[in-house]
Design a protein around this motif. Structure first.
Motif, PDB file in Angstrom:
ATOM      1  N   UNK A   1     -28.012 -21.840  24.842  1.00  0.00           N
ATOM      2  CA  UNK A   1     -28.577 -23.149  24.494  1.00  0.00           C
ATOM      3  C   UNK A   1     -29.035 -23.941  25.722  1.00  0.00           C
ATOM      4  N   UNK A   2     -28.434 -23.665  26.867  1.00  0.00           N
ATOM      5  CA  UNK A   2     -28.836 -24.388  28.073  1.00  0.00           C
ATOM      6  C   UNK A   2     -30.263 -24.053  28.490  1.00  0.00           C
ATOM      7  N   UNK A   3     -30.738 -22.890  28.080  1.00  0.00           N
ATOM      8  CA  UNK A   3     -32.109 -22.487  28.401  1.00  0.00           C
ATOM      9  C   UNK A   3     -33.094 -23.265  27.539  1.00  0.00           C
ATOM     10  N   UNK A   4     -32.705 -23.514  26.298  1.00  0.00           N
ATOM     11  CA  UNK A   4     -33.545 -24.297  25.403  1.00  0.00           C
ATOM     12  C   UNK A   4     -34.862 -23.613  25.079  1.00  0.00           C
ATOM     13  N   UNK A   5     -35.871 -24.433  24.828  1.00  0.00           N
ATOM     14  CA  UNK A   5     -37.190 -23.909  24.479  1.00  0.00           C
ATOM     15  C   UNK A   5     -38.184 -24.057  25.629  1.00  0.00           C
ATOM     16  N   UNK A   6     -37.724 -24.548  26.761  1.00  0.00           N
ATOM     17  CA  UNK A   6     -38.648 -24.770  27.877  1.00  0.00           C
ATOM     18  C   UNK A   6     -39.361 -23.490  28.301  1.00  0.00           C
ATOM     19  N   UNK A   7     -38.662 -22.363  28.258  1.00  0.00           N
ATOM     20  CA  UNK A   7     -39.297 -21.105  28.649  1.00  0.00           C
ATOM     21  C   UNK A   7     -40.434 -20.747  27.691  1.00  0.00           C
ATOM     22  N   UNK A   8     -40.238 -21.038  26.393  1.00  0.00           N
ATOM     23  CA  UNK A   8     -41.292 -20.754  25.419  1.00  0.00           C
ATOM     24  C   UNK A   8     -42.480 -21.691  25.627  1.00  0.00           C
ATOM     25  N   UNK A   9     -42.196 -22.950  25.922  1.00  0.00           N
ATOM     26  CA  UNK A   9     -43.269 -23.909  26.185  1.00  0.00           C
ATOM     27  C   UNK A   9     -44.084 -23.456  27.386  1.00  0.00           C
ATOM     28  N   UNK A  10     -43.405 -22.961  28.413  1.00  0.00           N
ATOM     29  CA  UNK A  10     -44.098 -22.495  29.617  1.00  0.00           C
ATOM     30  C   UNK A  10     -45.007 -21.304  29.312  1.00  0.00           C
ATOM     31  N   UNK A  11     -44.494 -20.351  28.547  1.00  0.00           N
ATOM     32  CA  UNK A  11     -45.296 -19.170  28.184  1.00  0.00           C
ATOM     33  C   UNK A  11     -46.485 -19.581  27.328  1.00  0.00           C
ATOM     34  N   UNK A  12     -46.238 -20.395  26.312  1.00  0.00           N
ATOM     35  CA  UNK A  12     -47.307 -20.827  25.415  1.00  0.00           C
ATOM     36  C   UNK A  12     -48.355 -21.627  26.178  1.00  0.00           C
ATOM     37  N   UNK A  13     -47.921 -22.481  27.089  1.00  0.00           N
ATOM     38  CA  UNK A  13     -48.870 -23.286  27.853  1.00  0.00           C
ATOM     39  C   UNK A  13     -49.774 -22.411  28.719  1.00  0.00           C
ATOM     40  N   UNK A  14     -49.201 -21.409  29.359  1.00  0.00           N
ATOM     41  CA  UNK A  14     -50.011 -20.504  30.180  1.00  0.00           C
ATOM     42  C   UNK A  14     -51.046 -19.777  29.329  1.00  0.00           C
ATOM     43  N   UNK A  15     -50.617 -19.256  28.199  1.00  0.00           N
ATOM     44  CA  UNK A  15     -51.532 -18.552  27.297  1.00  0.00           C
ATOM     45  C   UNK A  15     -52.601 -19.509  26.774  1.00  0.00           C
ATOM     46  N   UNK A  16     -52.180 -20.692  26.363  1.00  0.00           N
ATOM     47  CA  UNK A  16     -53.113 -21.663  25.785  1.00  0.00           C
ATOM     48  C   UNK A  16     -54.139 -22.141  26.809  1.00  0.00           C
ATOM     49  N   UNK A  17     -53.726 -22.327  28.057  1.00  0.00           N
ATOM     50  CA  UNK A  17     -54.679 -22.758  29.084  1.00  0.00           C
ATOM     51  C   UNK A  17     -55.723 -21.687  29.346  1.00  0.00           C
ATOM     52  N   UNK A  18     -55.296 -20.447  29.386  1.00  0.00           N
ATOM     53  CA  UNK A  18     -56.268 -19.352  29.576  1.00  0.00           C
ATOM     54  C   UNK A  18     -57.200 -19.240  28.373  1.00  0.00           C
ATOM     55  N   UNK A  19     -56.639 -19.428  27.206  1.00  0.00           N
ATOM     56  CA  UNK A  19     -57.425 -19.401  25.969  1.00  0.00           C
ATOM     57  C   UNK A  19     -58.442 -20.542  25.978  1.00  0.00           C
ATOM     58  N   UNK A  20     -58.011 -21.726  26.377  1.00  0.00           N
ATOM     59  CA  UNK A  20     -58.902 -22.888  26.427  1.00  0.00           C
ATOM     60  C   UNK A  20     -60.036 -22.659  27.417  1.00  0.00           C
ATOM     61  N   UNK A  21     -59.745 -22.035  28.542  1.00  0.00           N
ATOM     62  CA  UNK A  21     -60.783 -21.739  29.519  1.00  0.00           C
ATOM     63  C   UNK A  21     -61.817 -20.782  28.926  1.00  0.00           C
ATOM     64  N   UNK A  22     -61.349 -19.757  28.224  1.00  0.00           N
ATOM     65  CA  UNK A  22     -62.274 -18.809  27.595  1.00  0.00           C
ATOM     66  C   UNK A  22     -63.121 -19.501  26.523  1.00  0.00           C
ATOM     67  N   UNK A  23     -62.508 -20.387  25.750  1.00  0.00           N
ATOM     68  CA  UNK A  23     -63.237 -21.126  24.719  1.00  0.00           C
ATOM     69  C   UNK A  23     -64.284 -22.030  25.356  1.00  0.00           C
ATOM     70  N   UNK A  24     -63.905 -22.712  26.423  1.00  0.00           N
ATOM     71  CA  UNK A  24     -64.836 -23.600  27.122  1.00  0.00           C
ATOM     72  C   UNK A  24     -66.046 -22.827  27.639  1.00  0.00           C
ATOM     73  N   UNK A  25     -65.804 -21.653  28.216  1.00  0.00           N
ATOM     74  CA  UNK A  25     -66.903 -20.824  28.718  1.00  0.00           C
ATOM     75  C   UNK A  25     -67.779 -20.336  27.570  1.00  0.00           C
ATOM     76  N   UNK A  26     -67.161 -19.955  26.463  1.00  0.00           N
ATOM     77  CA  UNK A  26     -67.918 -19.475  25.314  1.00  0.00           C
ATOM     78  C   UNK A  26     -68.784 -20.591  24.731  1.00  0.00           C
ATOM     79  N   UNK A  27     -68.235 -21.782  24.609  1.00  0.00           N
ATOM     80  CA  UNK A  27     -69.013 -22.906  24.088  1.00  0.00           C
ATOM     81  C   UNK A  27     -70.196 -23.215  25.000  1.00  0.00           C
TER      82      UNK A  27
END
Length: 113
Positions: free
Chosen positions: A17-43
């Protein structure tokens, strides 16, 4: 996000429980930022293509009056919504992930189409 979901499902009970969800937020944020960059380039590419086609006097398609660019943007919006739903399924609030907020901004024009 399937690998994250599978890992989360397999090891949920073993993560202290001390780990919490921060590790998941970090992973999701990295993936989402890369995804957003690809979307921005595609648009940007779609917009350049539409301008080039308009210069050649291209007409809107008969299918609902939507241009190909509008169709691409609509699909990107639908993809963003599904991505957000998957993020929620792994226990992360999409509203705290910067990359998802970028995706929301990039695709908001297609929401009303």
């Amino acid at each position: 996000l399937r690998p994250l979901r599978e890992f989360n499902d397999a090891f949920r009970r073993k993560i202290p429980p001390t780990v919490g969800v921060q590790w998941k937020i970090s992973v999701v944020n990295t993936v989402a930022q890369r995804y957003a960059l690809a979307v921005e380039e595609l648009i940007a590419t779609v917009q350049r293509t539409e301008v080039a086609l308009q210069n050649r006097r291209a007409r809107r398609t008969v299918a609902g009056g939507m241009s190909d660019g509008e169709k691409v943007k609509r699909q990107l919006f639908l993809d963003y919504k599904e991505f957000s739903k998957n993020v929620q399924q792994v226990g992360v609030d999409p509203n705290v992930v910067e990359g998802i907020l970028q995706l929301q901004t990039l695709t908001k024009d297609a929401e009303d189409q």
